[in-house]
Design a protein around this motif. Sequence first.
Motif, PDB file in Angstrom:
ATOM      1  N   TRP A  54      -2.727 -12.776  -6.675  1.00 25.09           N
ATOM      2  CA  TRP A  54      -4.041 -13.284  -7.049  1.00 25.09           C
ATOM      3  C   TRP A  54      -5.057 -12.632  -6.139  1.00 25.09           C
ATOM      4  O   TRP A  54      -5.259 -13.097  -5.020  1.00 25.09           O
ATOM      5  N   GLY A  55      -5.687 -11.576  -6.611  1.00 28.57           N
ATOM      6  CA  GLY A  55      -6.682 -10.900  -5.787  1.00 28.57           C
ATOM      7  C   GLY A  55      -6.079 -10.393  -4.491  1.00 28.57           C
ATOM      8  O   GLY A  55      -5.125  -9.635  -4.497  1.00 28.57           O
ATOM      9  N   ARG A  56      -6.618 -10.844  -3.374  1.00 28.29           N
ATOM     10  CA  ARG A  56      -6.109 -10.361  -2.091  1.00 28.29           C
ATOM     11  C   ARG A  56      -4.925 -11.166  -1.588  1.00 28.29           C
ATOM     12  O   ARG A  56      -4.382 -10.883  -0.530  1.00 28.29           O
ATOM     13  N   PHE A  57      -4.482 -12.190  -2.322  1.00 27.81           N
ATOM     14  CA  PHE A  57      -3.370 -13.029  -1.904  1.00 27.81           C
ATOM     15  C   PHE A  57      -2.135 -12.795  -2.759  1.00 27.81           C
ATOM     16  O   PHE A  57      -2.239 -12.394  -3.911  1.00 27.81           O
ATOM     17  N   ALA A 102      -4.844  -8.302   2.958  1.00 31.77           N
ATOM     18  CA  ALA A 102      -5.748  -7.677   3.931  1.00 31.77           C
ATOM     19  C   ALA A 102      -6.735  -8.724   4.416  1.00 31.77           C
ATOM     20  O   ALA A 102      -6.890  -9.776   3.802  1.00 31.77           O
ATOM     21  N   THR A 103      -7.423  -8.405   5.498  1.00 32.08           N
ATOM     22  CA  THR A 103      -8.467  -9.303   5.976  1.00 32.08           C
ATOM     23  C   THR A 103      -9.615  -9.302   4.980  1.00 32.08           C
ATOM     24  O   THR A 103      -9.715  -8.420   4.112  1.00 32.08           O
ATOM     25  N   ARG A 104     -10.507 -10.264   5.102  1.00 30.18           N
ATOM     26  CA  ARG A 104     -11.616 -10.380   4.151  1.00 30.18           C
ATOM     27  C   ARG A 104     -12.492  -9.128   4.176  1.00 30.18           C
ATOM     28  O   ARG A 104     -12.884  -8.613   3.124  1.00 30.18           O
ATOM     29  N   ASP A 105     -12.780  -8.589   5.359  1.00 30.35           N
ATOM     30  CA  ASP A 105     -13.617  -7.383   5.455  1.00 30.35           C
ATOM     31  C   ASP A 105     -12.937  -6.186   4.805  1.00 30.35           C
ATOM     32  O   ASP A 105     -13.558  -5.425   4.065  1.00 30.35           O
ATOM     33  N   GLU A 106     -11.633  -6.008   5.093  1.00 31.70           N
ATOM     34  CA  GLU A 106     -10.906  -4.889   4.500  1.00 31.70           C
ATOM     35  C   GLU A 106     -10.834  -5.026   2.985  1.00 31.70           C
ATOM     36  O   GLU A 106     -10.935  -4.055   2.249  1.00 31.70           O
ATOM     37  N   TRP A 107     -10.658  -6.254   2.501  1.00 34.20           N
ATOM     38  CA  TRP A 107     -10.564  -6.471   1.057  1.00 34.20           C
ATOM     39  C   TRP A 107     -11.896  -6.187   0.371  1.00 34.20           C
ATOM     40  O   TRP A 107     -11.924  -5.585  -0.703  1.00 34.20           O
ATOM     41  N   GLU A 108     -13.014  -6.582   0.984  1.00 36.11           N
ATOM     42  CA  GLU A 108     -14.325  -6.302   0.406  1.00 36.11           C
ATOM     43  C   GLU A 108     -14.563  -4.796   0.332  1.00 36.11           C
ATOM     44  O   GLU A 108     -15.082  -4.292  -0.668  1.00 36.11           O
ATOM     45  N   ALA A 109     -14.165  -4.053   1.361  1.00 43.48           N
ATOM     46  CA  ALA A 109     -14.304  -2.591   1.339  1.00 43.48           C
ATOM     47  C   ALA A 109     -13.419  -1.994   0.253  1.00 43.48           C
ATOM     48  O   ALA A 109     -13.830  -1.072  -0.468  1.00 43.48           O
ATOM     49  N   ARG A 113     -14.750   0.139  -2.989  1.00 45.12           N
ATOM     50  CA  ARG A 113     -14.255   1.480  -3.342  1.00 45.12           C
ATOM     51  C   ARG A 113     -13.728   1.514  -4.775  1.00 45.12           C
ATOM     52  O   ARG A 113     -13.957   2.473  -5.512  1.00 45.12           O
ATOM     53  N   ASN A 114     -13.017   0.463  -5.194  1.00 41.92           N
ATOM     54  CA  ASN A 114     -12.509   0.404  -6.568  1.00 41.92           C
ATOM     55  C   ASN A 114     -13.644   0.350  -7.576  1.00 41.92           C
ATOM     56  O   ASN A 114     -13.574   0.990  -8.633  1.00 41.92           O
ATOM     57  N   ALA A 115     -14.692  -0.426  -7.293  1.00 43.09           N
ATOM     58  CA  ALA A 115     -15.843  -0.503  -8.199  1.00 43.09           C
ATOM     59  C   ALA A 115     -16.526   0.852  -8.313  1.00 43.09           C
ATOM     60  O   ALA A 115     -16.906   1.277  -9.413  1.00 43.09           O
ATOM     61  N   GLU A 116     -16.691   1.550  -7.177  1.00 52.52           N
ATOM     62  CA  GLU A 116     -17.293   2.891  -7.209  1.00 52.52           C
ATOM     63  C   GLU A 116     -16.425   3.853  -8.009  1.00 52.52           C
ATOM     64  O   GLU A 116     -16.938   4.668  -8.784  1.00 52.52           O
ATOM     65  N   ARG A 117     -15.108   3.773  -7.841  1.00 55.49           N
ATOM     66  CA  ARG A 117     -14.194   4.652  -8.572  1.00 55.49           C
ATOM     67  C   ARG A 117     -14.260   4.374 -10.077  1.00 55.49           C
ATOM     68  O   ARG A 117     -14.306   5.296 -10.884  1.00 55.49           O
TER      69      ARG A 117
END
Length: 127
Positions: A54-57, A102-109, A113-117
């Motif tokens: 589920w997302g980052r989890f 991943a941590t919240r900051d790493e997941w947001e990054a 990146r996925n949205a930009e791709r």
Amino acid sequence: MNPHEPSRAYRLGELACDLVVAALLWWLFSSITAIVFFGLTRLRAVRRHHFLDWGRFTAGVIVGTHLKFLFGVALTRYASGGGVCGLEVLIGRHSLIVCAFATRDEWEAFERRNAERRAALKKGGDQ
């Protein structure tokens, strides 16, 4: 079919027996007793690793050679301090785990990146 795996009929029979015993426990004792019994029997029936994301989890069951009962925490190996990323419970050979990728900051990054791709691929496909 793996010769060490029980047949589908056997597994359905096992499930039916577990349901009957759980119904009897529900009727004779309590709903909590029945739910715990049914959950533990289904856990013991797991023969391969299973995970749901589920997302980052993620949450899953790992089958190993552990013969313990233990509550613990899962540690991330990528964080500089090896921070806690989730909870793990060992019951017999089965390890139940719920943790973050991943941590919240790493997941947001990662999501950025996925949205930009995706935007770049869509823009390239529209031309």
